[in-house]
Design a protein around this motif. Structure first.
Motif, PDB file in Angstrom:
ATOM      1  N   MET A 135       5.478 -40.481 -25.823  1.00 28.29           N
ATOM      2  CA  MET A 135       4.198 -41.174 -25.613  1.00 28.29           C
ATOM      3  C   MET A 135       3.346 -40.595 -24.486  1.00 28.29           C
ATOM      4  O   MET A 135       2.124 -40.501 -24.638  1.00 28.29           O
ATOM      5  CB  MET A 135       4.461 -42.657 -25.379  1.00 28.29           C
ATOM      6  N   PRO A 136       3.945 -40.193 -23.347  1.00 32.80           N
ATOM      7  CA  PRO A 136       3.079 -39.634 -22.295  1.00 32.80           C
ATOM      8  C   PRO A 136       2.256 -38.446 -22.794  1.00 32.80           C
ATOM      9  O   PRO A 136       1.090 -38.307 -22.445  1.00 32.80           O
ATOM     10  CB  PRO A 136       4.086 -39.215 -21.213  1.00 32.80           C
ATOM     11  N   GLY A 137       2.866 -37.611 -23.612  1.00 29.83           N
ATOM     12  CA  GLY A 137       2.147 -36.453 -24.120  1.00 29.83           C
ATOM     13  C   GLY A 137       1.074 -36.809 -25.133  1.00 29.83           C
ATOM     14  O   GLY A 137       0.134 -36.030 -25.340  1.00 29.83           O
ATOM     15  N   ALA A 138       1.217 -37.975 -25.755  1.00 31.13           N
ATOM     16  CA  ALA A 138       0.255 -38.373 -26.788  1.00 31.13           C
ATOM     17  C   ALA A 138      -0.843 -39.271 -26.247  1.00 31.13           C
ATOM     18  O   ALA A 138      -1.809 -39.586 -26.959  1.00 31.13           O
ATOM     19  CB  ALA A 138       0.987 -39.085 -27.928  1.00 31.13           C
ATOM     20  N   LEU A 139      -0.680 -39.694 -24.987  1.00 29.01           N
ATOM     21  CA  LEU A 139      -1.633 -40.667 -24.437  1.00 29.01           C
ATOM     22  C   LEU A 139      -3.031 -40.074 -24.270  1.00 29.01           C
ATOM     23  O   LEU A 139      -4.035 -40.663 -24.705  1.00 29.01           O
ATOM     24  CB  LEU A 139      -1.106 -41.169 -23.085  1.00 29.01           C
ATOM     25  N   LEU A 140      -3.112 -38.897 -23.680  1.00 26.35           N
ATOM     26  CA  LEU A 140      -4.423 -38.296 -23.415  1.00 26.35           C
ATOM     27  C   LEU A 140      -5.161 -37.956 -24.712  1.00 26.35           C
ATOM     28  O   LEU A 140      -6.363 -38.275 -24.839  1.00 26.35           O
ATOM     29  CB  LEU A 140      -4.250 -37.052 -22.534  1.00 26.35           C
ATOM     30  N   PRO A 141      -4.499 -37.322 -25.693  1.00 24.65           N
ATOM     31  CA  PRO A 141      -5.198 -37.099 -26.965  1.00 24.65           C
ATOM     32  C   PRO A 141      -5.689 -38.391 -27.603  1.00 24.65           C
ATOM     33  O   PRO A 141      -6.759 -38.408 -28.225  1.00 24.65           O
ATOM     34  CB  PRO A 141      -4.119 -36.432 -27.832  1.00 24.65           C
ATOM     35  N   ALA A 142      -4.924 -39.474 -27.434  1.00 25.38           N
ATOM     36  CA  ALA A 142      -5.348 -40.756 -28.017  1.00 25.38           C
ATOM     37  C   ALA A 142      -6.628 -41.229 -27.336  1.00 25.38           C
ATOM     38  O   ALA A 142      -7.568 -41.711 -27.999  1.00 25.38           O
ATOM     39  CB  ALA A 142      -4.232 -41.794 -27.858  1.00 25.38           C
ATOM     40  N   LEU A 143      -6.676 -41.079 -26.015  1.00 26.78           N
ATOM     41  CA  LEU A 143      -7.870 -41.542 -25.285  1.00 26.78           C
ATOM     42  C   LEU A 143      -9.092 -40.663 -25.598  1.00 26.78           C
ATOM     43  O   LEU A 143     -10.204 -41.186 -25.785  1.00 26.78           O
ATOM     44  CB  LEU A 143      -7.584 -41.537 -23.777  1.00 26.78           C
ATOM     45  N   THR A 144      -8.883 -39.351 -25.672  1.00 32.65           N
ATOM     46  CA  THR A 144     -10.026 -38.478 -26.003  1.00 32.65           C
ATOM     47  C   THR A 144     -10.471 -38.716 -27.447  1.00 32.65           C
ATOM     48  O   THR A 144     -11.676 -38.676 -27.742  1.00 32.65           O
ATOM     49  CB  THR A 144      -9.654 -37.005 -25.810  1.00 32.65           C
ATOM     50  N   SER A 145      -9.521 -39.009 -28.318  1.00 32.17           N
ATOM     51  CA  SER A 145      -9.897 -39.332 -29.697  1.00 32.17           C
ATOM     52  C   SER A 145     -10.672 -40.642 -29.741  1.00 32.17           C
ATOM     53  O   SER A 145     -11.602 -40.799 -30.566  1.00 32.17           O
ATOM     54  CB  SER A 145      -8.643 -39.443 -30.576  1.00 32.17           C
ATOM     55  N   ALA A 146     -10.312 -41.573 -28.872  1.00 27.44           N
ATOM     56  CA  ALA A 146     -11.044 -42.842 -28.822  1.00 27.44           C
ATOM     57  C   ALA A 146     -12.488 -42.593 -28.395  1.00 27.44           C
ATOM     58  O   ALA A 146     -13.431 -43.181 -28.965  1.00 27.44           O
ATOM     59  CB  ALA A 146     -10.350 -43.803 -27.855  1.00 27.44           C
ATOM     60  N   VAL A 147     -12.639 -41.711 -27.418  1.00 27.20           N
ATOM     61  CA  VAL A 147     -14.015 -41.380 -26.979  1.00 27.20           C
ATOM     62  C   VAL A 147     -14.776 -40.720 -28.120  1.00 27.20           C
ATOM     63  O   VAL A 147     -15.944 -41.030 -28.382  1.00 27.20           O
ATOM     64  CB  VAL A 147     -13.958 -40.451 -25.738  1.00 27.20           C
ATOM     65  N   TRP A 148     -14.081 -39.826 -28.814  1.00 30.28           N
ATOM     66  CA  TRP A 148     -14.725 -39.130 -29.940  1.00 30.28           C
ATOM     67  C   TRP A 148     -15.086 -40.118 -31.060  1.00 30.28           C
ATOM     68  O   TRP A 148     -16.168 -40.035 -31.658  1.00 30.28           O
ATOM     69  CB  TRP A 148     -13.792 -38.047 -30.462  1.00 30.28           C
ATOM     70  N   THR A 149     -14.207 -41.039 -31.325  1.00 29.34           N
ATOM     71  CA  THR A 149     -14.494 -42.063 -32.333  1.00 29.34           C
ATOM     72  C   THR A 149     -15.691 -42.910 -31.915  1.00 29.34           C
ATOM     73  O   THR A 149     -16.559 -43.234 -32.744  1.00 29.34           O
ATOM     74  CB  THR A 149     -13.259 -42.961 -32.533  1.00 29.34           C
ATOM     75  N   ALA A 150     -15.754 -43.258 -30.628  1.00 24.19           N
ATOM     76  CA  ALA A 150     -16.889 -44.037 -30.138  1.00 24.19           C
ATOM     77  C   ALA A 150     -18.190 -43.249 -30.332  1.00 24.19           C
ATOM     78  O   ALA A 150     -19.227 -43.812 -30.728  1.00 24.19           O
ATOM     79  CB  ALA A 150     -16.682 -44.391 -28.667  1.00 24.19           C
ATOM     80  N   CYS A 151     -18.124 -41.957 -30.068  1.00 27.82           N
ATOM     81  CA  CYS A 151     -19.294 -41.105 -30.271  1.00 27.82           C
ATOM     82  C   CYS A 151     -19.706 -41.095 -31.747  1.00 27.82           C
ATOM     83  O   CYS A 151     -20.904 -41.167 -32.095  1.00 27.82           O
ATOM     84  CB  CYS A 151     -19.015 -39.680 -29.807  1.00 27.82           C
ATOM     85  N   CYS A 152     -18.730 -40.987 -32.618  1.00 26.18           N
ATOM     86  CA  CYS A 152     -19.013 -40.983 -34.059  1.00 26.18           C
ATOM     87  C   CYS A 152     -19.648 -42.306 -34.480  1.00 26.18           C
ATOM     88  O   CYS A 152     -20.591 -42.335 -35.308  1.00 26.18           O
ATOM     89  CB  CYS A 152     -17.731 -40.743 -34.848  1.00 26.18           C
ATOM     90  N   CYS A 153     -19.141 -43.412 -33.930  1.00 27.65           N
ATOM     91  CA  CYS A 153     -19.694 -44.717 -34.273  1.00 27.65           C
ATOM     92  C   CYS A 153     -21.148 -44.824 -33.789  1.00 27.65           C
ATOM     93  O   CYS A 153     -22.015 -45.367 -34.493  1.00 27.65           O
ATOM     94  CB  CYS A 153     -18.861 -45.832 -33.650  1.00 27.65           C
ATOM     95  N   LEU A 154     -21.380 -44.314 -32.583  1.00 25.77           N
ATOM     96  CA  LEU A 154     -22.761 -44.327 -32.066  1.00 25.77           C
ATOM     97  C   LEU A 154     -23.672 -43.493 -32.961  1.00 25.77           C
ATOM     98  O   LEU A 154     -24.820 -43.870 -33.243  1.00 25.77           O
ATOM     99  CB  LEU A 154     -22.784 -43.779 -30.640  1.00 25.77           C
ATOM    100  N   LEU A 155     -23.132 -42.362 -33.411  1.00 25.78           N
ATOM    101  CA  LEU A 155     -23.912 -41.506 -34.310  1.00 25.78           C
ATOM    102  C   LEU A 155     -24.266 -42.254 -35.594  1.00 25.78           C
ATOM    103  O   LEU A 155     -25.409 -42.201 -36.069  1.00 25.78           O
ATOM    104  CB  LEU A 155     -23.101 -40.252 -34.633  1.00 25.78           C
ATOM    105  N   LEU A 156     -23.300 -42.970 -36.137  1.00 19.13           N
ATOM    106  CA  LEU A 156     -23.559 -43.739 -37.362  1.00 19.13           C
ATOM    107  C   LEU A 156     -24.592 -44.834 -37.104  1.00 19.13           C
ATOM    108  O   LEU A 156     -25.449 -45.113 -37.958  1.00 19.13           O
ATOM    109  CB  LEU A 156     -22.254 -44.360 -37.874  1.00 19.13           C
ATOM    110  N   HIS A 157     -24.457 -45.451 -35.929  1.00 20.81           N
ATOM    111  CA  HIS A 157     -25.470 -46.461 -35.577  1.00 20.81           C
ATOM    112  C   HIS A 157     -26.858 -45.843 -35.589  1.00 20.81           C
ATOM    113  O   HIS A 157     -27.800 -46.413 -36.138  1.00 20.81           O
ATOM    114  CB  HIS A 157     -25.180 -47.024 -34.182  1.00 20.81           C
TER     115      HIS A 157
END
Lengths: 169, 270
Positions: A135-157
């Motif tokens: 999990m420690p190794g997967a935590l940062l990619p999960a958080l950056t993916s969350a930011v990327w997903t938020a960006c994608c959602c904003l784009l859709l908005h």
């Protein structure tokens, strides 16, 4: 409308949009979350929970990842009423307000998208890695993916319901 | 029932959430090998932990019963050990410096006051006068004459013999004799009256007569008799073996027998 939007986004993500990941595992987008974020904050908690569960179920069925998105979607669906309550305006949500940039503002949409995506991606990370030592190794990619997903959602908005345009959904 | 209904209604969202989460995890565990193995490992570990805890509690609750059973077993073992000590058996210990030769009794004492016994071998088997004779680890006499193939044995059932013994391993050294009446009874005489001689106590050789090493069992105390006003008492002893009917013999001799014999002589007059 909500169900149709969910179904459409699930299908689009599974077939087409999933590959929009410029930095590989660091930017795994979850486009279907936008449809979940579009559930009106005035809707009942069960509606949000059910929507999250169905979204996860749809993603799992379409992508063949049985259970992973269901768990994450259920967690997000369960957390969404709380998020809406935390982000609620001082006087509460008006009946006609939609979760869009025009009705609730950029900050509300951004924070909801970031927090919601973080909840979803962290839950997904937990069930994807499953083992504590990974999990420690997967935590940062999960958080950056969350930011990327938020960006994608904003784009859709911005693309589908821009601030200057009146929503009808 | 109504309260239960109200409780469920109040927590309906949480219960629904948990239900859906359980369904999701069920699907996940069913289809994901890694998750399934982790789940089963965790569940197995939990079950083992619970079972271990239960076992510890069971052990704790049954501690008194187990303790009682162990105490009973301990008492039995102590009793067996005591019986073994009373029955007595002497085994050769090379460290003590004694040699052992085996033989057979071909003629036992017949119960008369001066009767002797006859055994094999004789000088052909390395026997010499003065060797102690044992049967089944119990002292029964000494060799007084040796032929080529046979040996004459002075048994304890002979009124001419006197044997240095003690009651217990640390009692005072007293003479043991046969009074010539009953083949089942030997007598310890001149036993100090303070000596404890309980019925069943084992009588051992003292080793002071240089015939036997000390600590070889001879018999057990049958009874004791003290004349009025005397400082001594006599103790009746039951031999541990039936001397009239033994078959297999062990002859023992100290490796430094001649040296002991010389050194044990009185000093010459100056």
């Amino acid at each position: 409308m909500t169900l149709a939007r969910l179904a459409l986004m699930v299908v689009l993500q599974a077939i087409l949009l999933e590959s929009v990941a410029p930095f590989g595992e660091w930017t795994r987008p979850q486009w279907a979350l936008w449809a979940l974020f579009m559930v009106p904050p005035q809707a009942g908690a069960f509606t949000k929970l059910g929507a999250g569960f169905l979204m996860g179920l749809g993603l799992d069925l379409m992508m063949g990842t049985y259970g992973h998105h269901m768990v994450a979607g259920t967690v997000l669906g369960g957390a969404l009423p709380g998020l809406h309550r935390i982000l609620a305006p001082r006087d509460g949500y008006e009946v006609t307000q939609k979760p869009t940039l025009r009705d609730l503002g950029f900050q509300w949409v951004l924070v909801l998208s970031l927090l919601g995506a973080a909840v979803f991606h962290l839950a997904l990370m937990l069930v994807d890695t499953w083992h504590a030592h990974l999990m420690p190794g997967a935590l940062l990619p999960a958080l950056t993916s969350a930011v990327w997903t938020a960006c994608c959602c904003l784009l859709l908005h911005l693309l589908i319901v821009p601030p200057g345009r009146k929503t009808n959904g | 029932m109504r309260n239960l209904g109200l409780l469920l209604q109040r927590n309906a969202f949480l219960l629904t959430f948990l239900l859906l989460l359980g369904v999701s995890f069920g699907v996940l565990v069913r289809h994901d090998g890694s998750a399934r193995s982790s789940w089963f490992r965790a569940a197995g570990g939990l079950a083992a932990g619970v079972e271990g805890q239960q076992q510890q509690w069971r052990d704790y609750l049954e501690l008194a019963e187990k303790n009682a059973a162990l105490a009973e077993q301990n008492a039995q073992l102590r009793s067996q050990l005591l019986s073994m000590e009373r029955e007595g058996s002497w085994y050769l210990d090379d460290g003590l410096g004694w040699n052992v030769t085996t033989g057979m009794l071909i003629k036992g004492p017949d119960g008369l006051a001066r009767s002797m016994a006859l055994g094999t071998p004789g000088t052909d088997g390395g026997l010499t006068v003065g060797m102690g004779v044992l049967s089944n680890g119990v002292a029964i006499g000494t060799i007084v004459d040796v032929g080529e193939r046979y040996s004459r044995i002075l048994p304890m059932l002979n009124t001419a013999g006197t044997w240095s013994c003690r009651v217990g391993r640390t009692g005072p050294v007293v003479p043991l004799q046969w009074e010539g009446r009953n083949a089942d009874r030997l007598t310890l005489s001149d036993v100090p009256r303070y000596t404890r001689a309980e019925v069943g106590d084992t009588v051992f050789t003292s080793g002071f007569d240089l015939l036997f090493p000390d600590g070889i069992p001879v018999g057990t105390v049958h009874s004791s008799h003290q004349s009025g006003g005397s400082d001594f008492k006599s103790v009746s002893v039951v031999p541990l073996v039936d001397i009239t009917s033994v078959r297999h013999l062990e002859y023992i001799r100290n490796r430094s027998d001649s040296e002991r014999a010389v050194l044990s002589q009185p000093l010459p007059e100056p």
